[in-house]
Design a protein around this motif. Structure first.
Motif, PDB file in Angstrom:
ATOM      1  N   LYS A 205      11.932  64.247  60.410  1.00  0.00           N
ATOM      2  CA  LYS A 205      11.278  65.377  61.057  1.00  0.00           C
ATOM      3  C   LYS A 205      12.268  66.538  61.156  1.00  0.00           C
ATOM      4  O   LYS A 205      13.454  66.336  61.408  1.00  0.00           O
ATOM      5  CB  LYS A 205      10.786  64.982  62.442  1.00  0.00           C
ATOM      6  N   GLU A 206      11.744  67.743  60.969  1.00  0.00           N
ATOM      7  CA  GLU A 206      12.568  68.949  61.063  1.00  0.00           C
ATOM      8  C   GLU A 206      12.641  69.411  62.519  1.00  0.00           C
ATOM      9  O   GLU A 206      11.619  69.549  63.179  1.00  0.00           O
ATOM     10  CB  GLU A 206      11.955  70.052  60.191  1.00  0.00           C
TER      11      GLU A 206
ATOM     12  N   CYS B 136      17.446  70.636  55.840  1.00  0.00           N
ATOM     13  CA  CYS B 136      16.016  70.777  55.592  1.00  0.00           C
ATOM     14  C   CYS B 136      15.780  72.131  54.921  1.00  0.00           C
ATOM     15  O   CYS B 136      16.724  72.873  54.646  1.00  0.00           O
ATOM     16  CB  CYS B 136      15.223  70.668  56.898  1.00  0.00           C
ATOM     17  N   GLU B 137      14.538  72.462  54.672  1.00  0.00           N
ATOM     18  CA  GLU B 137      14.230  73.724  53.996  1.00  0.00           C
ATOM     19  C   GLU B 137      14.686  74.934  54.791  1.00  0.00           C
ATOM     20  O   GLU B 137      15.024  75.973  54.224  1.00  0.00           O
ATOM     21  CB  GLU B 137      12.718  73.823  53.721  1.00  0.00           C
TER      22      GLU B 137
ATOM     23  N   THR C 279      17.345  75.035  56.773  1.00  0.00           N
ATOM     24  CA  THR C 279      18.785  75.045  57.025  1.00  0.00           C
ATOM     25  C   THR C 279      19.434  76.204  56.272  1.00  0.00           C
ATOM     26  O   THR C 279      19.271  76.326  55.060  1.00  0.00           O
ATOM     27  CB  THR C 279      19.437  73.724  56.576  1.00  0.00           C
TER      28      THR C 279
ATOM     29  N   TYR D 127      18.500  74.498  62.071  1.00  0.00           N
ATOM     30  CA  TYR D 127      17.413  73.571  61.734  1.00  0.00           C
ATOM     31  C   TYR D 127      17.926  72.460  60.823  1.00  0.00           C
ATOM     32  O   TYR D 127      18.598  72.731  59.815  1.00  0.00           O
ATOM     33  CB  TYR D 127      16.264  74.323  61.063  1.00  0.00           C
TER      34      TYR D 127
ATOM     35  N   ASN E 127      16.936  68.189  59.340  1.00  0.00           N
ATOM     36  CA  ASN E 127      16.099  66.990  59.333  1.00  0.00           C
ATOM     37  C   ASN E 127      16.801  65.915  60.145  1.00  0.00           C
ATOM     38  O   ASN E 127      18.033  65.789  60.108  1.00  0.00           O
ATOM     39  CB  ASN E 127      15.889  66.480  57.907  1.00  0.00           C
TER      40      ASN E 127
END
Length: 513
Positions: A176-177, A479-480, A482, A502, A504
């Motif tokens: 989860k992000e 994550c996307e 980051t 941010y 994951n």
């Protein structure tokens, strides 16, 4: 007939131009102060000096001082200007040691200062001037003895359990992000609330809890708060005109109300927790009758100021260390795995229990945290002011009384002379062997000397416990959202990631750990 010329409009123009010229001459009268002494200076801009980008909120204060450090590469010191006032930047580690340690009596006061009427800001142990500071510091030091910290650690473990329950509620068996800084800040808010004040801040369960909301307001990077902090840290003589408050108006009212309620209730019930509140009550009862002690008294807002500064520093600095650590080890999974392996091995020896001794003696964890503090010191500069004229060692330069003196710990931490390839995150810089190779006073995350951070052991204990509690059971990865490389917010006084951090996160199993 006008006063000077035949026309009033022309008189007005002449008077306006004359006033501008007078203002210009006044605001540039000190320029070339350093150049005349044969010291490097950055050419200042009329009216703003070298501080233009900070005033325009394009550059953070720590970045401003770091840039000066890098511009003056190879020199022991340099000069700069904020508005029309000459400031001094010390670069050489030997000189830094003189300022912070050997010649402390000359530099015993910080330049930073709230207005004397803002007692929560002015009278706390971080900003207090001498002789009040010396008295206050000696009275507060007993709260951070090893025995007191061990008792606090038992309370911290309860909050660490709350963190585990919160993470379990997120159902992280699948990745989860999350924004990791917010979780860390809520955890450390609960931690400092419990250990220092005997309060249930409840920030983990309620992100809008009053304490969490107050913390957000205090460190907010909005325009008004940024100007307040810039004024207090770089232009304190203006605070009496601007009304800048260190904690802000709303948070000052909240902290004053809450802490007096806690103090009064504790005095009424005579409950003892061996925490900061107990110490403040003891100091109040022993010294209140003595009145003014060098600009400070153990009563009223002066007393509550200590609770306010420990609350703010306690949640913000520790949450920053945690979140920046998670960011870096998310990018380097080999470091994360090495750290987790050390933690698991230590837990096996302690029958699965996290203990004070374990947290404070894990060597790789210590190196990881030290490297995080190198790259991301909570406050990227140190400030002092000359109490008297001071002859700089090994030179003919004399710093005049009341000259502000700054040190860029961020600049030193990123100097390749002391930390090769400084952008790289490498915990092995802090092996005992590598630490011995470096000069003194090039690593200053908590300052140095008598005015170093009074709560550094508590802060490290909180940060390390939080890191252990998460990394033993969870893996963090990019994550996307980051941001690589990380961008620091130019509006922040402290070291803050722009837009948050941010990552994951997912729960690990024995097979994947």
């Amino acid at each position: 007939m006008a006063l000077i010329t035949p026309h009033w409009s022309l008189d007005g123009i002449l008077i306006f131009v004359s006033l501008i010229m007078l203002a210009y001459l006044y605001m540039t009268r000190n320029f070339k102060y350093w150049a005349k002494l044969g010291i490097m200076e950055v050419p200042p801009t009329p009216f703003l000096g070298n501080f233009t980008e900070c005033i325009m909120l394009k550059k953070a204060g720590f970045e401003f001082v770091k840039d000066l450090y890098e511009i003056s590469k190879g020199l022991p010191y340099m000069g700069f200007y904020i508005f029309d006032k000459p400031f001094f930047l010390a670069r050489d580690p030997t000189l830094v040691k003189h300022i912070l340690v050997k010649d402390f009596e000359v530099f015993s006061d910080r330049h930073v200062s709230s207005n004397v009427t803002d007692r929560l800001g002015y009278a706390n142990v971080f900003q207090m001037k001498n002789p009040g500071w010396k008295i206050l510091r000696s009275k507060l030091t007993p709260i951070f003895t090893t025995g007191k910290l061990k008792k606090m650690f038992d309370l911290m473990l309860l909050v660490a359990d709350d963190l585990s329950e919160y993470l379990e509620s997120l159902n992280l068996k699948t990745v989860k992000e999350i924004e990791i800084k917010e979780i860390c800040a809520r955890f450390t808010t609960d931690m400092i609330g419990s250990t220092a004040f005997g309060l249930k801040a409840n920030a983990l369960q309620d992100p809008k809890s009053p304490f969490r909301e107050a913390g957000k307001r205090i460190i907010s990077v909005n325009f008004p708060r940024n100007l307040e902090f810039l004024t207090i840290f770089f232009m304190p003589h203006l605070t009496k005109y601007t009304g800048a408050k260190f904690f802000g108006d709303e948070s000052s009212r909240f902290l004053r109300s809450v802490f007096w309620e806690v103090i009064n209730k504790r005095m009424e019930t005579k409950e003892k927790r061996n925490d900061l509140i107990d110490l403040l009550i003891e100091l109040k009862q022993k010294h209140e009758h003595e009145g003014d002690l060098g600009g400070f008294c153990f009563s009223g807002d002066d007393l509550v100021a200590q609770a306010a500064i420990f609350f703010t520093a306690g949640f913000e600095t520790s949450s920053s260390v945690m979140s920046f650590t998670f960011y870096e080890i998310a990018l380097q999974l080999d470091i994360q795995r090495t750290l987790r392996k050390e933690i698991h091995e230590a837990l096996e020896k302690s029958d699965g229990k996290i203990t004070y001794e374990m947290i404070m003696t894990l060597p790789y964890l210590d190196m990881v945290v030290a490297e995080t503090l190198r790259k991301y010191p909570s406050l990227g500069f140190l400030d002092r002011i000359c109490n008297t004229d001071y002859k700089v060692p090994n030179s003919d330069l004399v710093l005049k009384k009341n000259t502000p003196v700054y040190i860029s710990n961020m600049g030193l931490h990123y100097d390749p002379q002391y930390f090769p390839d400084p952008e790289k995150y490498d915990p092995l810089r802090f092996t005992e062997e590598n630490k011995q190779k470096r000069p003194n006073c090039v690593y200053l995350p908590f300052g140095e000397g008598p005015h170093n951070c009074i709560g550094l052991r508590l802060g490290l204990m909180q940060s390390k416990l939080g890191i252990v509690q998460i990394i033993k059971d969870y893996e963090v990865s990019p994550c996307e959202k980051t941001v690589i490389p990380l961008v620091l917010d130019p509006r922040g006084l402290t070291t803050i990631a722009k837009g948050g951090i941010y990552l994951n996160i997912r729960k690990i199993t024995p097979a994947t750990s």
